[in-house]
Design a protein around this motif. Structure first.
Motif, short mmCIF file in Angstrom:
data_model
loop_
_atom_site.label_atom_id
_atom_site.label_comp_id
_atom_site.label_asym_id
_atom_site.label_seq_id
_atom_site.Cartn_x
_atom_site.Cartn_y
_atom_site.Cartn_z
N ASN B 63 34.53 -27.28 -20.94
CA ASN B 63 35.24 -28.38 -21.02
C ASN B 63 36.72 -28.51 -20.54
O ASN B 63 36.70 -29.72 -20.37
CB ASN B 63 34.96 -29.59 -22.46
CG ASN B 63 34.11 -29.43 -23.55
OD1 ASN B 63 32.22 -29.64 -22.54
ND2 ASN B 63 33.62 -29.99 -24.39
N TYR B 64 36.91 -27.66 -20.76
CA TYR B 64 38.09 -28.06 -20.18
C TYR B 64 38.56 -27.63 -19.05
O TYR B 64 38.72 -25.89 -18.73
CB TYR B 64 39.24 -26.54 -20.85
CG TYR B 64 39.76 -27.52 -22.27
CD1 TYR B 64 40.47 -28.65 -22.83
CD2 TYR B 64 37.95 -27.22 -23.03
CE1 TYR B 64 40.37 -28.88 -23.88
CE2 TYR B 64 38.81 -28.08 -24.45
CZ TYR B 64 39.78 -27.88 -24.88
OH TYR B 64 39.26 -29.25 -25.84
N VAL B 65 38.67 -28.19 -17.32
CA VAL B 65 39.22 -27.34 -16.13
C VAL B 65 40.29 -26.72 -15.86
O VAL B 65 41.53 -27.47 -16.34
CB VAL B 65 39.02 -28.35 -15.22
CG1 VAL B 65 38.40 -27.68 -13.67
CG2 VAL B 65 37.76 -28.77 -15.84
N LEU B 175 27.71 -16.37 -12.99
CA LEU B 175 27.09 -17.43 -14.00
C LEU B 175 27.56 -18.33 -14.82
O LEU B 175 27.27 -19.13 -16.19
CB LEU B 175 25.93 -16.65 -14.65
CG LEU B 175 24.55 -16.26 -13.39
CD1 LEU B 175 23.21 -15.61 -13.92
CD2 LEU B 175 23.75 -17.64 -13.19
N ASP B 176 28.27 -17.00 -15.47
CA ASP B 176 29.36 -17.57 -16.99
C ASP B 176 30.75 -18.06 -15.97
O ASP B 176 31.57 -18.19 -16.44
CB ASP B 176 30.11 -16.68 -17.18
CG ASP B 176 29.48 -15.54 -17.80
OD1 ASP B 176 28.20 -16.66 -18.61
OD2 ASP B 176 28.65 -14.48 -18.01
N GLY B 177 30.76 -18.77 -14.89
CA GLY B 177 32.07 -19.45 -14.04
C GLY B 177 32.20 -18.34 -13.06
O GLY B 177 32.08 -16.95 -13.47
N LYS B 178 33.17 -18.63 -11.72
CA LYS B 178 33.69 -17.93 -10.95
C LYS B 178 34.97 -17.17 -11.36
O LYS B 178 35.86 -17.88 -12.08
CB LYS B 178 33.32 -18.32 -9.37
CG LYS B 178 32.40 -18.86 -8.76
CD LYS B 178 33.25 -19.88 -7.69
CE LYS B 178 31.52 -19.74 -7.02
NZ LYS B 178 31.40 -21.86 -6.49
N THR B 179 35.42 -16.29 -10.49
CA THR B 179 37.06 -15.87 -11.39
C THR B 179 38.17 -16.83 -10.86
O THR B 179 38.72 -17.03 -11.34
CB THR B 179 37.39 -14.38 -10.03
OG1 THR B 179 37.06 -14.76 -9.12
CG2 THR B 179 36.36 -13.79 -11.02
N SER B 180 37.22 -17.59 -10.20
CA SER B 180 38.58 -18.65 -8.83
C SER B 180 38.74 -20.11 -10.30
O SER B 180 39.46 -20.30 -10.36
CB SER B 180 37.62 -19.12 -7.64
OG SER B 180 36.64 -19.50 -8.02
N ASP B 181 37.30 -19.81 -10.99
CA ASP B 181 37.40 -20.89 -12.21
C ASP B 181 38.32 -20.99 -13.61
O ASP B 181 38.76 -21.45 -14.35
CB ASP B 181 36.51 -21.23 -12.83
CG ASP B 181 34.98 -21.74 -11.47
OD1 ASP B 181 35.54 -22.73 -10.61
OD2 ASP B 181 34.15 -21.79 -11.53
N LYS B 182 38.50 -19.35 -13.25
CA LYS B 182 39.86 -19.19 -14.39
C LYS B 182 38.94 -19.25 -15.04
O LYS B 182 40.11 -19.95 -16.87
CB LYS B 182 41.48 -19.40 -13.56
CG LYS B 182 41.12 -19.73 -12.61
CD LYS B 182 42.69 -19.52 -12.40
CE LYS B 182 43.99 -18.08 -13.06
NZ LYS B 182 45.42 -18.53 -12.64
#
Lengths: 469, 314
Positions: B63-65, B175-182
């Motif tokens: 939920n938290y970007v 799949l668990d978010g890109k590294t850039s998604d932090k």
């Protein structure tokens, strides 16, 4: 104490060393040590129920002695009924009181009568069904003049409470196990190494297969109504291996542990899913219980000595009681009834000279039939079970619940590896890597199994399913 | 007996060798993971230096970007949340972070019924691969089982059941978010109509679980003691309006007593009635997460700026 706990890993070597120190000197002290160890093992779970175990054993010990000495038939009957009454009353109260109370209330309300029965807050003592059956068989065999009672109370108490098989079997007969408490024991490499290998296989079946697939089975069966028929089908397939891995695994650990102390326990499972008939299935599944019911219920009911109808009725009744033995719930009664029906239908087909199916067809059919019955065994309620069966056969829906892919992958790997081992043992009995004549192969196999257990076993101290029975 | 003991000793010695060798290999896989769950946990425990840290379970993770928080607050952000986790995991991650530095802002996502249930230490077992390098998390992990410290002597055991998620990032990434998604785990799907019909019923009112509360209190106190500005958030669930639960009441009490702003979104009709914002009834999808985070930082920003001004005056 659970076999798959660190507590047991500490307990076992201590008892082992003490046992072999004492066993070389005195059989009496050896039995006293085993009795103490067994009571510690049982009391680890709840010491209050030790009194129940001791009471049941002491009653059967003294009644057994009196039954043997008594010549008067009427008095013998009274003694016998006393022994049975005490054991069945304990079992009935602790295991079935609330079940029957609830069933009465439901039956009355079904006919429009309001009736309230007080439920009691009863804790089911672990393994009560196992040790009462073992103790009962002693009294029954003496009553039938098939067994001479022991006059050694300590040995008898040690026999009833022998910790490797106390809480989940195999249910031993006094004629097989009790004499072993009087035989001098000698340490042998073959016996010890064989025992450890059996234990290793048991642990593998328990923590790698049963506990792993349980994660998926629980996710589906604990949320009935939210899954498709395909998911129920997969969960039921997994449950067949969960219950097998759990119970056969426990039995193997029990047999292996007993061997470390120089005791030989009966085989309890013999690759049941390779059965070509339901009759064969019950000769391979929980053998100690099915032979118990055969000898102490089916045959006394008349067995196959009467008319055909009577034989069918005896068979069905035996399986119905066997179902109830497994648990105080209508789901278990249904499970017993399904297996009873299988037996009756199979016999009928045999008598009507139906052609025998080839093994390649009958083995999968028996497995599917067993799985159908497992639905009732695993479901929380009979309604849930019918919902699952309906979803599987009538409305399977679309899609399948995969859940955590890691859990699914390890579950499938565990099940197929176990299946591979079973196929190898069933069809190629001479190819045993664990007992290979070349030592490096044996060591490599043991090492591979240990690594698999450590890396893919589930170690959350989960209980063996059969404890509850 | 002698022969048996020798053979047992050989097997144990071989097992110890395999255990160490496999352990090195597994440690290497963990340390070089290009992304995924182990990368994220390692980053949280050993690398993160961000100004803002988000901590929570799967709701926290989805939920938290981080990017929205960074753009709005002008501060760096790392989402250290992890699905399926609770207070024991949060406490362990907190220990790892505070061992190195004190973040300026901590956003703690608490689920609406979190503190009514006993903390699940077993789930925190996912931290086992980090046990040996992080003595500060021992007191948490040692509670996952009675003899955990003993079992942890085996490197293979430390990686028990972890292989799929350990190896997957080497083949499939993001799949668990890109590294850039932090740390954020975006979910693009929108939940189905069927899902919206099969909602979990609201649990009955239950008392607080003392063990869970003690962990929560310790978590909050430790962040505050280190001077972190804290915010507590209860994120929304689809179709379930929860204005008050025992947990939320306790959060309100904590908010008053410790001066920690609390944002309860579990009764916010701008979210809970909009299936298009959810990937399933409990988690927001990308669109929902962006809107939710934007709305949250809109409330947080003045408080953070105010806090920074106060700090600069000190």
């Amino acid at each position: 104490m659970l076999f798959n706990s660190i507590d047991f890993a500490i307990f076992l070597p201590i008892v082992f060393l003490l046992f072999w120190f004492v066993a070389q000197r005195s059989i009496k002290w050896q039995n006293l040590l085993l009795l103490t160890a067994s009571y510690v093992f049982y009391g680890w779970w709840d010491w209050r129920f030790l009194s129940l175990l001791a009471f049941s054993s002491v009653v059967d010990y003294f009644v057994g002695g009196m039954l043997h000495r008594e010549e008067n038939g009427r008095k013998r009957k009274v003694l016998f009924v006393t022994s049975m009454g005490v054991n069945l009353a304990l079992l009935g109260f602790f295991k079935y009181f609330n079940f029957f109370a609830d069933s009465f209330v439901h039956a009355f309300s079904f006919f429009g009568q309001e009736f309230s029965a007080r439920r009691l807050n009863i804790i089911l003592p672990v393994g009560i069904s196992f040790y009462t059956f073992q103790s009962m068989s002693y009294a029954i065999d003496i009553y039938r003049r098939k067994l001479t009672p022991t006059n050694d109370l300590i040995a008898f108490l040690a026999f009833v409470s022998f910790f490797p098989q106390l809480v989940a079997g195999p249910i031993e007969r006094a004629s097989h196990l009790l004499p072993q408490f009087f035989k001098p024991k000698t340490i042998s490499y073959q016996m010890m190494s064989g025992g450890l290998k059996i234990m290793l296989l048991g642990f593998f079946m328990k923590v790698v297969v049963a506990d792993r697939v349980a994660l998926y089975v629980d996710a589906v069966y604990n949320n009935v109504g939210l899954h498709t028929g395909w998911s129920y089908m997969l969960a039921t397939f997994f449950f067949a291996f969960q219950i097998y891995g759990d119970f056969a695994g426990y039995s193997l650990i029990a047999i292996g542990t007993a061997r470390l102390f120089g005791f030989d326990l009966m085989q309890n499972f013999n690759r049941p899913y390779f059965s070509a008939s339901f009759r064969e299935f019950w000769g391979r599944w929980h053998i100690s219980l099915s032979t118990w019911f055969r000898d102490y219920l089916y045959i006394p009911l008349g067995g196959s000595r009467g008319s055909k109808a009577r034989t069918y009725s005896n068979l069905f009744t035996t399986f119905l009681v066997s179902g109830l033995w497994h648990g105080a719930n209508w789901t278990f009664v249904m499970w017993g009834a399904i297996h009873g029906t299988y037996q009756v239908v199979e016999r009928l087909a045999q008598e009507l000279n139906f052609p025998r199916l080839p093994k390649w067809l009958s083995i999968p059919l028996v497995f599917v039939g067993a799985c159908l019955a497992w639905v009732f065994f695993r479901a929380a309620t009979v309604q849930d079970a019918f919902h699952i069966v309906g979803a599987i056969f009538i409305n399977p829906g679309h899609g399948i619940h995969v859940g955590d892919i890691g859990i699914m992958a390890f579950s499938l790997a565990g099940v197929f590896l176990l299946l591979g081992i079973e196929i190898a043992v069933e069809y190629f009995p001479n190819v045993s890597l664990l007992h290979h004549r070349w030592a490096p192969v044996r060591f490599a196999t043991i090492l591979a199994m240990l690594v698999w257990i450590i890396t893919l076993g589930v170690f959350d101290g989960s209980q063996f399913i059969y404890f509850q029975f | 007996m002698k022969k048996l003991l020798i053979h047992i000793a050989i097997v144990l010695a071989l097992l110890a060798v395999v255990d160490r060798l496999a352990g090195w290999g597994l440690d290497w896989l963990r340390d070089h993971s290009p992304d995924g769950r182990y990368f994220k946990t390692k980053y949280s425990l050993e690398i993160a230096q961000e100004d803002v840290i988000v901590l929570g379970s799967s709701r926290g993770e989805m939920n938290y970007v981080s990017q929205v928080i960074e753009d709005s607050l002008g501060m760096s952000c790392w989402n250290a949340s992890r699905g399926g986790q609770g207070m024991p995991y949060f406490r362990a991650i907190q220990e790892g972070i505070l061992n190195r530095y004190a973040p300026k802002v901590v956003i703690l996502n608490v689920d609406d019924y979190d503190l009514e249930f006993p903390p699940n230490y077993e789930h925190a077992g996912v931290l086992r691969p980090f046990y040996h390098n992080h003595p500060e998390i021992h007191h948490i992990l040692d509670q996952t089982s009675t003899f955990e410290w003993l079992l942890m002597q085996s490197r293979l055991y430390a990686y028990n059941s972890s292989y799929y998620y350990l190896i997957r990032p080497y083949f499939v990434q993001g799949l668990d978010g890109k590294t850039s998604d932090k740390g954020w785990k975006p979910r693009v799907d929108t939940m189905s109509v069927e899902m919206g019909k099969n909602l979990e019923p609201e649990p009955p009112k239950m008392p607080l679980n003392p063990e869970g509360v003690a962990l929560f209190d310790a978590l909050v106190k430790k962040f505050q003691d280190k001077g972190c500005k804290m915010f507590m958030v209860v994120s929304p669930n689809f179709g379930r309006s929860v204005d008050s639960s025992t947990t939320i009441e306790y959060l309100r009490k904590t908010s008053r007593e410790r001066d920690i702003p609390l944002f309860v979104y579990s009764n916010d009709s701008a979210f809970i009635t909009k299936p298009d914002y959810f990937t399933d009834p409990n988690h927001l999808n990308v669109e929902g997460a962006r809107l939710f985070t934007s709305d949250l930082v809109r409330h947080i920003k003045p408080l953070v700026v105010h806090n920074q001004q106060l700090s600069s005056h000190d």
